[in-house]
Design an enzyme around this catalytic site. Structure first.
Site, PDB file in Angstrom:
ATOM      1  N   ASN A   9       0.977  -1.236  -0.026  1.00  0.00           N
ATOM      2  CA  ASN A   9      -0.099  -0.038   0.175  1.00  0.00           C
ATOM      3  C   ASN A   9       0.182   1.047   0.363  1.00  0.00           C
ATOM      4  OD1 ASN A   9      -1.942   2.047   0.440  1.00  0.00           O
ATOM      5  ND2 ASN A   9      -1.933   1.595   2.895  1.00  0.00           N
ATOM      6  N   LYS A  11       0.106   4.449  -0.642  1.00  0.00           N
ATOM      7  CA  LYS A  11      -0.663   5.358  -0.205  1.00  0.00           C
ATOM      8  C   LYS A  11       0.216   6.967  -0.232  1.00  0.00           C
ATOM      9  CE  LYS A  11      -0.132   2.962   4.496  1.00  0.00           C
ATOM     10  NZ  LYS A  11      -0.513   2.864   6.083  1.00  0.00           N
ATOM     11  N   HIS A  94      -9.226   1.058   4.315  1.00  0.00           N
ATOM     12  CA  HIS A  94      -8.229   1.659   5.164  1.00  0.00           C
ATOM     13  C   HIS A  94      -8.510   2.319   6.812  1.00  0.00           C
ATOM     14  CE1 HIS A  94      -4.252   2.922   6.725  1.00  0.00           C
ATOM     15  NE2 HIS A  94      -3.297   1.771   5.776  1.00  0.00           N
ATOM     16  N   GLU A  96      -7.206   4.931   7.511  1.00  0.00           N
ATOM     17  CA  GLU A  96      -7.080   5.962   7.518  1.00  0.00           C
ATOM     18  C   GLU A  96      -8.072   6.422   6.521  1.00  0.00           C
ATOM     19  OE1 GLU A  96      -2.922   6.217   5.504  1.00  0.00           O
ATOM     20  OE2 GLU A  96      -2.348   5.333   7.210  1.00  0.00           O
ATOM     21  N   GLU A 166      -5.929  -4.996  10.185  1.00  0.00           N
ATOM     22  CA  GLU A 166      -4.784  -3.843  10.767  1.00  0.00           C
ATOM     23  C   GLU A 166      -5.268  -3.468  12.116  1.00  0.00           C
ATOM     24  OE1 GLU A 166      -2.779  -2.529   6.909  1.00  0.00           O
ATOM     25  OE2 GLU A 166      -4.234  -1.069   7.128  1.00  0.00           O
ATOM     26  N   GLY A 172       1.893   2.397  10.623  1.00  0.00           N
ATOM     27  CA  GLY A 172       2.991   3.485  10.725  1.00  0.00           C
ATOM     28  C   GLY A 172       3.762   4.047  11.854  1.00  0.00           C
ATOM     29  N   SER A 212       3.455  -2.527   9.993  1.00  0.00           N
ATOM     30  CA  SER A 212       4.633  -2.983  10.363  1.00  0.00           C
ATOM     31  C   SER A 212       5.235  -3.949  10.571  1.00  0.00           C
ATOM     32  CB  SER A 212       4.296  -1.525  12.003  1.00  0.00           C
ATOM     33  OG  SER A 212       4.427  -0.491  12.163  1.00  0.00           O
TER      34      SER A 212
END
Ligand code: PGA
Length: 249
Positions: A9, A11, A94, A96, A166, A172, A212
């Protein structure tokens, strides 16, 4: 046997030249044959990425899409538009997108339907925040994300769904769920699927772990019985690291 999948991904990273450079570097890597490899680039690079990966085993995915077929939705992209340039996979849900763009389970259910109607494959993301885990609400939260986002689907539609667990606190942050924590949640996910559908369906769906994942921890995570691969953010931006993760199976 379930499909093993490693998806990158990207991003909102890399300009067009950098995107091409990374794809060239990925093409120079040797990937474990048995693993399905995908890269999710920003929208603007998708068409070029489809061309640049033609004839390779690398699948190109979108990071999002709109739920409507077309219309007055300035700035948005539909499933048919993605399909039209050869993009057959989309990441939906996702964390985010959920956090910064207020995507709800109900909206995601609509997006999933639009993707499936266009014969696309969906990588559906979900996972708990740190507070949910601290208050031991993480299993219930994941159950409700699956229920509200996906349990309207009939069994045959699941052939086009890959799940990506996730935990938000691991994305991250350099903080990974331990292999045991990942396995525990993935087993829970399969139990919830078996209860809603049946064991055969629960055993057939690939469930990826994300948060991560790096070359140094991928092997241990992928070795867990119910982990079928990973959704990789930061480490997917370096060809050697991404290949090392793919080859950690
Ligand atoms: P990360 O991102 O690997 O950088 O933690 C994972 C993701 O957001 O899919």
């Amino acid at each position: 046997m379930r499909k093993q999948i490693v998806a990158g991904n990207w991003k909102m990273n890399l300009n067009a030249a950098e995107s091409q450079e990374l794809i060239d570097a990925l093409k120079a890597q040797t990937f474990n044959d048995g693993v399905h490899v995908a890269i999710a680039t920003p929208y603007v690079h998708l068409a070029a990425a489809v061309d640049q990966t033609a004839g390779t085993s690398i699948d190109v995915a979108a990071q999002n899409m709109h739920q409507a077929a077309s219309g007055a939705y300035t700035g948005e992209v539909s499933a048919a538009m993605l399909e039209g340039i050869g993009v057959k996979t989309v990441i939906l849900g996702h964390s985010e997108r959920r956090a910064y763009f207020h995507e709800t389970d109900a909206l995601l259910a609509e997006k999933v339907n639009a993707a499936l109607e266009n014969d696309m494959h969906v990588i559906f993301c979900f996972g708990e925040e740190l507070e949910d885990r601290k208050s031991e609400a993480h299993f219930d939260l994941v159950t409700s994300q699956l229920t509200n986002g996906l349990f309207h689907l009939n069994a045959s539609q699941w052939a086009n769904i890959t799940l990506a667990y996730e935990p938000v606190w691991a994305i991250g942050t350099g903080e990974t769920a331990s292999p045991a924590q990942a396995q525990e949640m993935h087993a829970h996910i399969r139990a919830v699927l078996a209860a809603k559908y049946d064991d055969a369906l629960a055993q057939s769906v690939s469930v990826l772990y994300g948060g991560s994942v790096k070359p140094a921890n991928a092997k241990e995570i992928f070795a867990q019985t119910d982990v079928d691969g990973g959704l990789i953010g930061g480490a997917s931006l370096k060809a050697e690291d991404f290949a090392a993760i793919v080859n950690a199976f």
